[in-house]
Each structure stands twice: as C-alpha cells, then as structure tokens.
Design an enzyme around this catalytic site. Structure first.
Site, short mmCIF file in Angstrom:
data_model
loop_
_atom_site.label_atom_id
_atom_site.label_comp_id
_atom_site.label_asym_id
_atom_site.label_seq_id
_atom_site.Cartn_x
_atom_site.Cartn_y
_atom_site.Cartn_z
N PRO A 27 0.82 -1.22 0.00
CG PRO A 27 -0.67 -1.50 1.77
CD PRO A 27 0.62 -2.03 1.20
CD GLU A 60 -0.08 -6.20 10.34
OE1 GLU A 60 -1.08 -6.91 10.38
OE2 GLU A 60 -0.09 -5.00 10.03
NE ARG A 67 -5.18 -4.60 -22.18
CZ ARG A 67 -5.08 -3.42 -22.81
NH1 ARG A 67 -4.17 -2.53 -22.44
NH2 ARG A 67 -5.89 -3.13 -23.82
CG ASP A 113 -4.91 0.28 -24.01
OD1 ASP A 113 -5.93 -0.37 -24.30
OD2 ASP A 113 -3.89 -0.22 -23.53
N1 JCZ Z 1 -2.40 -1.25 -3.34
C1 JCZ Z 1 -2.36 -2.17 -2.28
C2 JCZ Z 1 -1.38 -3.13 -2.03
C3 JCZ Z 1 -1.78 -3.79 -0.89
C4 JCZ Z 1 -1.06 -4.85 -0.15
C5 JCZ Z 1 0.09 -5.44 -0.69
C6 JCZ Z 1 0.78 -6.40 0.03
C7 JCZ Z 1 0.34 -6.77 1.32
C8 JCZ Z 1 0.82 -7.66 2.30
C9 JCZ Z 1 -0.05 -7.59 3.36
N2 JCZ Z 1 -1.03 -6.69 3.08
C10 JCZ Z 1 -0.81 -6.17 1.84
C11 JCZ Z 1 -1.52 -5.21 1.11
N3 JCZ Z 1 -2.94 -3.25 -0.48
N4 JCZ Z 1 -3.28 -2.27 -1.34
#
Ligand code: JCZ
Length: 247
Positions: A89, A116, A158, A173
């Site tokens: 995230p 986590e 793609r 696109d």
């Molecule tokens: N854009 C986005 C990526 C993630 C993500 C990516 C990896 C892990 C590992 C544990 N929780 C995660 C969440 N959430 N939203």
C-alpha cells in the site's frame, strides 16, 4: 517475458493461466512460474511469519525463507538480474505508464507479502543486486500482494507484442498516446440497434467515420471532465482544439 511469483498462496495466481494470459503462455509469449514460499522453510511447521520487533499487532514475514527463495528464483549470478516487484500500500502508484515501462523488461519477479508485510531487510538486501519497485495498485488495503500481482501482470501482459489480437490493439487504449490519450473510455454499443426501447446514438450508425471519431472524443472528454477532473488537468493543451475547449 519471464515472470516468477513467490507467494504462500500459489492457488491465488491460477487465473494467470486463463484466457488472454493463458493463451499468451501457450504461444510462448509469456512464461509464468509460481513458487510456494514454504518450499524454502526449514521447520516442521513450515513457518513463514513471526511477531514484530517493537511489538504491535499482527505478524511479519520472516527474512530467511524469502532470502533463500530469492536466491533460488533469482540467483545472484544470473545475468541480467530481474526486476523485483513488491506490491505494497505504501508503494509508487501503478499506472498505465508503469505498465508500459514494465512491459519492456525481459524478467520480472514478484514478491507477494502477507500479514503486516515482509521484513524490511529482504527488500534492502535484494536491492543490492537487482532493481526493486514497491508498487501500490491503489489507495485501499488488501490482505496480501497476490491480487495486486494479478492486476499488474494482466496490465503488463496485454501490452506484450502479439498478446492482444489486432482487433483489440493497445493503441486504442484510453491511456495510450494519441487523440484519446489520458481520457476515459466513452460509451460503447453493439447490436441490437434498439434494446428495450433504448436506441443506439444515431451518429454511430451513420457511417460518417470522421464525425463518429469526433463524437467519441467528445464523449470521452465529457466523461473524463465529469468523473476524473484530475486527468483533465494533466491533458496537454496542445492536444485540445477549439471544439474541445467549447465543451
Ligand atoms: N495497493 C495495495 C497493495 C496492498 C497490499 C500489498 C501487500 C500486502 C501484504 C499484506 N497486506 C498487503 C496489502 N494493499 N493495497
């Protein structure tokens, strides 16, 4: 392109063998190898996580299995080294521009976190020998990286030459360079011309291709202005003619 994915849920990546990407694999345009991280554990319980240093909720993915997995999947003496993509995230936003950039790579390795996240030292150590990109697919929190990998691999796959048939050219696109660059897709229609009393816009049945192209651009501009004004801000003014500006 070769793609390797390391995950504790290999079954999550089975959709990569379906439809467009499945056919691309059959045709040798793409090789996808999915690896179970637990293959690189050494204890009877095949442990991949542990409690976080400093306390706090949840668990963190242990560095040792990841280190052994990356040493096997992307050997330090391999030339060239792959690009390591770590969905998170807190990463750089994955956009069409990033997809185009990744589509040029010969070899991508994806590390799917869970819990986590992955012990930071794994990313740091990998970064000493390969390019590491931490990528976010959007501002929402998933339970792991697998779904993000599906999104990224589909968007990148793609774009590979030969994957899309001519009829579905990536050149059309909504985010591809050209008159529709950075505009949202407008409405699309197919037969029947009248469905439940709803007519297809007559212009689309007119055969006037220049007017149809104009109408489609107008629809895309209007939809973009309504739904994504932030994209309008980024439009190159040189690409807008007086008709566009009058909308
Ligand atoms: N854009 C986005 C990526 C993630 C993500 C990516 C990896 C892990 C590992 C544990 N929780 C995660 C969440 N959430 N939203």
């Amino acid at each position: 392109m070769r793609i390797d994915v390391i995950t504790i849920f290999p079954e999550y990546l089975e959709p990569l063998g379906v439809s467009l990407l499945g056919k691309a694999q059959e045709r040798g345009l793409l090789q996808v190898h999915v690896h179970d991280l637990r293959e690189w554990t050494t204890d009877a319980h095949r442990t991949v996580d542990d409690t976080p240093y400093g306390g706090g909720p949840g668990m963190v993915m242990k560095p040792e299995p990841w280190g052994r997995a990356l040493d096997t999947v992307a050997p330090p003496d391999a030339v060239p080294q792959p690009r390591l993509i770590v969905p998170t995230p807190s990463g750089r936003l994955f956009t069409q521009e990033v997809a185009i950039e990744l589509a040029k790579e010969p070899w991508l390795v994806f590390a799917c976190g869970r819990y986590e996240g992955i012990d930071r030292r794994v990313i740091e150590e990998a970064g000493t020998r390969m390019r590491v990109d931490e990528l976010s697919i959007g501002d929402y929190v998933l339970a792991g990286g697998e779904v993000a990998v599906l999104v990224i691999v589909e968007a990148v796959g793609r774009l590979l030459p030969g994957v899309l048939g001519n009829a579905d050219s990536v050149a059309d696109d909504s985010f591809a360079p050209g008159p529709m660059a950075n505009l949202l897709e407008g409405p699309v229609y197919t037969k029947p011309a009248n469905w439940r009393g709803r007519e297809v816009p007559p212009i689309l049945l007119s055969g006037h291709h220049a007017q149809i192209a104009r109408w489609r651009r107008d629809q895309a501009l209007r939809r973009t202005a309504e739904r994504r004004p932030d994209l309008i801000e980024r439009l190159d003014p040189a690409l807008l003619d007086e008709h566009d500006r009058a909308l």
